[in-house]
Design an enzyme around this catalytic site. Structure first.
Site, PDB file in Angstrom:
ATOM      1  N   SER A  14       0.832  -1.215   0.000  1.00  0.00           N
ATOM      2  CA  SER A  14       0.000   0.000   0.000  1.00  0.00           C
ATOM      3  C   SER A  14       0.863   1.260   0.000  1.00  0.00           C
ATOM      4  O   SER A  14       0.559   2.233  -0.698  1.00  0.00           O
ATOM      5  CB  SER A  14      -0.957   0.003   1.189  1.00  0.00           C
ATOM      6  OG  SER A  14      -0.277  -0.230   2.403  1.00  0.00           O
ATOM      7  N   HIS A  71      -2.193  -8.789   1.899  1.00  0.00           N
ATOM      8  CA  HIS A  71      -1.804  -7.533   2.581  1.00  0.00           C
ATOM      9  C   HIS A  71      -2.897  -7.201   3.613  1.00  0.00           C
ATOM     10  O   HIS A  71      -3.173  -8.012   4.494  1.00  0.00           O
ATOM     11  CB  HIS A  71      -1.598  -6.455   1.504  1.00  0.00           C
ATOM     12  CG  HIS A  71      -0.938  -5.196   1.961  1.00  0.00           C
ATOM     13  ND1 HIS A  71      -0.171  -5.111   3.093  1.00  0.00           N
ATOM     14  CD2 HIS A  71      -0.927  -3.932   1.417  1.00  0.00           C
ATOM     15  CE1 HIS A  71       0.282  -3.867   3.225  1.00  0.00           C
ATOM     16  NE2 HIS A  71      -0.178  -3.133   2.224  1.00  0.00           N
ATOM     17  N   HIS A 106       5.635 -12.839   7.195  1.00  0.00           N
ATOM     18  CA  HIS A 106       5.875 -11.452   6.793  1.00  0.00           C
ATOM     19  C   HIS A 106       7.045 -11.399   5.823  1.00  0.00           C
ATOM     20  O   HIS A 106       7.970 -12.203   5.915  1.00  0.00           O
ATOM     21  CB  HIS A 106       6.182 -10.561   8.010  1.00  0.00           C
ATOM     22  CG  HIS A 106       5.958  -9.122   7.723  1.00  0.00           C
ATOM     23  ND1 HIS A 106       6.938  -8.312   7.203  1.00  0.00           N
ATOM     24  CD2 HIS A 106       4.849  -8.348   7.847  1.00  0.00           C
ATOM     25  CE1 HIS A 106       6.435  -7.096   7.030  1.00  0.00           C
ATOM     26  NE2 HIS A 106       5.181  -7.088   7.415  1.00  0.00           N
ATOM     27  N   ARG A 108       3.385  -4.903  16.532  1.00  0.00           N
ATOM     28  CA  ARG A 108       2.004  -4.402  16.434  1.00  0.00           C
ATOM     29  C   ARG A 108       1.033  -5.476  16.918  1.00  0.00           C
ATOM     30  O   ARG A 108      -0.022  -5.192  17.469  1.00  0.00           O
ATOM     31  CB  ARG A 108       1.682  -3.990  14.989  1.00  0.00           C
ATOM     32  CG  ARG A 108       2.595  -2.906  14.450  1.00  0.00           C
ATOM     33  CD  ARG A 108       2.397  -2.693  12.961  1.00  0.00           C
ATOM     34  NE  ARG A 108       2.681  -3.905  12.197  1.00  0.00           N
ATOM     35  CZ  ARG A 108       2.458  -4.037  10.892  1.00  0.00           C
ATOM     36  NH1 ARG A 108       1.949  -3.030  10.203  1.00  0.00           N
ATOM     37  NH2 ARG A 108       2.746  -5.164  10.267  1.00  0.00           N
ATOM     38  N   ASP A 121      -2.131  -8.500  11.630  1.00  0.00           N
ATOM     39  CA  ASP A 121      -3.508  -8.862  11.304  1.00  0.00           C
ATOM     40  C   ASP A 121      -4.050 -10.014  12.137  1.00  0.00           C
ATOM     41  O   ASP A 121      -5.260 -10.214  12.206  1.00  0.00           O
ATOM     42  CB  ASP A 121      -3.608  -9.211   9.814  1.00  0.00           C
ATOM     43  CG  ASP A 121      -3.304  -8.004   8.954  1.00  0.00           C
ATOM     44  OD1 ASP A 121      -3.786  -6.916   9.284  1.00  0.00           O
ATOM     45  OD2 ASP A 121      -2.552  -8.147   7.977  1.00  0.00           O
TER      46      ASP A 121
HETATM   47  N1  AMX Z   1       0.897 -19.722   5.687  1.00  0.00           N
HETATM   48  C1  AMX Z   1       1.310 -20.610   4.764  1.00  0.00           C
HETATM   49  N2  AMX Z   1       2.327 -20.416   3.923  1.00  0.00           N
HETATM   50  C2  AMX Z   1       3.005 -19.274   4.048  1.00  0.00           C
HETATM   51  C3  AMX Z   1       2.664 -18.296   4.997  1.00  0.00           C
HETATM   52  C4  AMX Z   1       1.559 -18.562   5.835  1.00  0.00           C
HETATM   53  N3  AMX Z   1       1.121 -17.664   6.723  1.00  0.00           N
HETATM   54  N4  AMX Z   1       3.518 -17.257   4.880  1.00  0.00           N
HETATM   55  C5  AMX Z   1       4.357 -17.570   3.878  1.00  0.00           C
HETATM   56  N5  AMX Z   1       4.034 -18.779   3.364  1.00  0.00           N
HETATM   57  C6  AMX Z   1       4.621 -19.436   2.192  1.00  0.00           C
HETATM   58  C7  AMX Z   1       4.480 -18.520   0.988  1.00  0.00           C
HETATM   59  O1  AMX Z   1       3.165 -18.626   0.416  1.00  0.00           O
HETATM   60  C8  AMX Z   1       5.567 -19.007   0.093  1.00  0.00           C
HETATM   61  O2  AMX Z   1       5.122 -20.210  -0.523  1.00  0.00           O
HETATM   62  P1  AMX Z   1       5.511 -20.555  -2.053  1.00  0.00           P
HETATM   63  O3  AMX Z   1       7.004 -20.721  -2.013  1.00  0.00           O
HETATM   64  O4  AMX Z   1       4.758 -21.804  -2.330  1.00  0.00           O
HETATM   65  O5  AMX Z   1       5.085 -19.381  -2.867  1.00  0.00           O
HETATM   66  C9  AMX Z   1       6.667 -19.395   1.088  1.00  0.00           C
HETATM   67  O6  AMX Z   1       6.004 -19.556   2.369  1.00  0.00           O
HETATM   68  C10 AMX Z   1       7.734 -18.317   1.244  1.00  0.00           C
HETATM   69  O7  AMX Z   1       7.114 -17.079   1.561  1.00  0.00           O
HETATM   70  P2  AMX Z   1       7.865 -16.013   2.456  1.00  0.00           P
HETATM   71  O8  AMX Z   1       9.107 -15.593   1.746  1.00  0.00           O
HETATM   72  O9  AMX Z   1       8.001 -16.481   3.854  1.00  0.00           O
HETATM   73  O10 AMX Z   1       6.816 -14.821   2.511  1.00  0.00           O
HETATM   74  P3  AMX Z   1       6.527 -13.715   1.409  1.00  0.00           P
HETATM   75  O11 AMX Z   1       7.451 -12.577   1.662  1.00  0.00           O
HETATM   76  O12 AMX Z   1       6.502 -14.282   0.040  1.00  0.00           O
HETATM   77  O13 AMX Z   1       5.041 -13.297   1.778  1.00  0.00           O
HETATM   78  C11 AMX Z   1       3.238 -12.768   3.208  1.00  0.00           C
HETATM   79  C12 AMX Z   1       4.726 -12.573   2.936  1.00  0.00           C
HETATM   80  C13 AMX Z   1       2.819 -11.848   4.342  1.00  0.00           C
HETATM   81  C14 AMX Z   1       2.447 -12.379   1.948  1.00  0.00           C
HETATM   82  C15 AMX Z   1       2.990 -14.257   3.585  1.00  0.00           C
HETATM   83  O14 AMX Z   1       3.668 -14.568   4.775  1.00  0.00           O
HETATM   84  C16 AMX Z   1       1.515 -14.597   3.711  1.00  0.00           C
HETATM   85  O15 AMX Z   1       0.881 -14.929   2.700  1.00  0.00           O
HETATM   86  N6  AMX Z   1       0.951 -14.543   4.965  1.00  0.00           N
HETATM   87  C17 AMX Z   1      -0.468 -14.772   5.177  1.00  0.00           C
HETATM   88  C18 AMX Z   1      -1.273 -13.545   4.761  1.00  0.00           C
HETATM   89  C19 AMX Z   1      -1.040 -12.403   5.731  1.00  0.00           C
HETATM   90  O16 AMX Z   1      -1.093 -12.543   6.946  1.00  0.00           O
HETATM   91  N7  AMX Z   1      -0.814 -11.211   5.165  1.00  0.00           N
HETATM   92  C20 AMX Z   1      -0.669  -9.962   5.980  1.00  0.00           C
HETATM   93  C21 AMX Z   1       0.758  -9.482   6.101  1.00  0.00           C
HETATM   94  C22 AMX Z   1       0.851  -8.181   6.872  1.00  0.00           C
HETATM   95  C23 AMX Z   1       0.173  -7.097   6.112  1.00  0.00           C
HETATM   96  O17 AMX Z   1       0.612  -6.686   5.059  1.00  0.00           O
HETATM   97  N8  AMX Z   1      -0.943  -6.625   6.571  1.00  0.00           N
END
Ligand code: AMX
Length: 438
Positions: free
Chosen positions: A240, A270, A317, A326, A372
């Site tokens: 964002s 996000h 994250h 947070r 979140d």
């Molecule tokens: N549950 C399951 N799998 C997860 C995960 C979770 N909470 N977090 C990461 N992973 C997976 C990814 O999907 C990725 O899988 P892939 O290799 O098959 O694509 C792998 O782990 C590596 O990811 P990463 O490098 O640890 O994370 P990222 O930087 O690519 O993504 C984020 C970060 C936040 C998008 C991810 O952790 C996620 O999807 N979390 C759940 C959604 C969430 O809580 N989002 C809010 C974040 C905070 C915000 O912006 N408000």
């Protein structure tokens, strides 16, 4: 000029020579090398943005203008008898880097009150939207439709001057921020409270008035103050903040820029994750039919979600590598105000089981909870159960950070963003050359 605007101008003048010197004298100093993984993998960790408003350390978490969350909450002036600071004082801090006195914060409170009224045409547009539009679509639309008010756009039309551009950007940012709580509360009551609205109370600050217009009793005013501050800024690279900055970099005004930023916030990876956490938990509770889950049951739900190819919302994250402060801050609030709440207990049980499972699962680089995972439970407890709305709350908070950032973008004359793309064949060639050299 208000004292805040005066102070901001002084800070801008002090800061400008640093940016100019870096660019002119050291522009070709290397910051880092970029890998193939970063090029394909969402530019993760590429150091190509500059902001002084907040910094995110992977292990320590966020610092706003060099201060941790507890330091901010402690140092900023608060309304009498309240536990959390004026959001307006926090805006002062983000813009200037200085902690305002109570008097200075109250001057901003008064300034926001003067700009609070939402134009009738915004209300008319919201009312003509389909009733089942997502609240984030309504929120982003309301911001965009106000673009005709932009003082920056008028300044540009008259003859743009780079040195003065921050002024009208600041004015737009202040206008928008003052109106966002009213817009958010209007959307909420239009969609979920039989279209019955509560007029603003001009004796109240931003957080207090928001709670009042939502129709939720104290201490929800303090929840609003806490929530908006916690969600405000997470340095510049998150989707964002980056989107807002990117749009602003084209010399688009704050209305276009923030509306774009809010669209990025609406994605489930996000900001929408906070709604997803509650939706996911509801699914768990439905399956349990009111019974208290054991840790074993909870583990099974987590594994079922992962095995069906979904992520665990509220965990992981892109930058953080520990529990999000947070999250911690909101957990402390829950322990004080709602320790026996059923959903809080579920959320807390998740905290006990999810990190180990994510480690065993072996994918997520950060198994710890983010902001979140904890925010929805507080809203739910105070009666805000329409979780589709949660990202709008996040959006009001996020606006504080990104609007402060784009005001400074203009002040420092940051360039239009234009990273370079390569074809896949070009990347393959880079790899071949690197292998030949090794
Ligand atoms: N549950 C399951 N799998 C997860 C995960 C979770 N909470 N977090 C990461 N992973 C997976 C990814 O999907 C990725 O899988 P892939 O290799 O098959 O694509 C792998 O782990 C590596 O990811 P990463 O490098 O640890 O994370 P990222 O930087 O690519 O993504 C984020 C970060 C936040 C998008 C991810 O952790 C996620 O999807 N979390 C759940 C959604 C969430 O809580 N989002 C809010 C974040 C905070 C915000 O912006 N408000």
């Amino acid at each position: 000029m208000t004292a805040l605007k005066d102070k901001l101008f002084q800070k801008i003048q002090e800061h400008r020579p640093r940016t100019t010197k870096l660019l002119k004298e050291h522009g070709d100093v290397k910051v880092q090398e970029i890998t193939v993984q970063q090029a394909i993998g969402g530019a993760r960790g590429i150091k190509s943005l500059v902001t002084d408003i907040s910094y995110l350390d992977p292990y320590e978490g966020i610092r706003f203008r060099g201060m941790t969350i507890p330091e901010v909450m402690e140092a900023l002036p608060k309304p009498d008898g309240k536990d959390y600071p004026y959001v307006e004082g926090f805006w002062y801090l983000l813009l200037t880097g200085d902690v305002p006195t109570k008097e200075e914060a109250l001057e901003v409170v008064e300034e926001f009150k003067k700009r609070r009224d939402v134009p009738q045409y915004v209300i008319d547009v919201l009312r003509t939207m389909p009733k089942d539009s997502h609240p984030m679509v309504m929120f982003s639309t309301a911001i965009l439709v106000m673009q005709k008010e932009s003082k920056f756009a008028k300044f540009y039309e008259k003859g743009f001057n780079k040195m003065d551009a921050w002024d009208s950007m600041y004015e737009d940012a202040t206008d928008i921020l003052s109106k966002l709580p009213s817009i958010a509360a209007y959307i909420y009551r239009l969609k979920y409270k039989d279209d019955k609205h509560i007029p603003a109370d001009n004796s109240l600050d931003m957080g207090g008035n928001f709670a009042h217009m939502m129709g939720i009793e104290p201490p929800y005013d303090d929840v609003a103050r806490m929530y908006f501050i916690l969600h405000s800024d997470h340095e510049s690279g998150n989707a964002s903040a980056h989107t807002t900055h990117l749009v602003a970099s084209t010399l688009s005004d704050a209305y276009y820029s923030l509306s774009g930023g809010m669209d990025a916030l609406a994605g489930p990876l996000h900001g929408l994750a906070n709604q997803e956490v509650l939706r996911w938990l509801q699914g768990v509770m439905d399956k349990l039919d009111g019974k208290e889950p054991t840790p074993e049951m909870m583990k099974q739900f987590v594994w079922d979600t992962l095995n069906s190819g979904q992520v665990i919302p509220g965990y992981g994250h892109a930058v953080l590598r520990k529990t999000d402060p947070r999250y911690q801050s909101q957990r402390d609030f829950c322990l004080k105000h709602l320790p026996n709440d059923k959903i809080f207990k579920y959320v807390d049980m998740l905290y006990q089981v999810v990190p180990d499972i994510l480690r065993e699962h072996g994918k997520a680089k950060n198994p710890w909870p983010n902001v979140d995972a904890q925010s929805g439970v507080i809203q739910w407890f105070y009666g805000l159960k329409e979780y589709d709305f949660y990202t709008v709350l996040f959006g009001v908070g996020r606006a504080i950070g990104v609007l402060a950032n784009i005001t400074w973008d203009r002040a420092l004359g940051y360039a239009i963003e234009r990273p370079k793309s390569l074809t896949t064949a070009m990347l393959e060639e880079v790899v071949e050359k690197a292998k030949a050299k090794a």
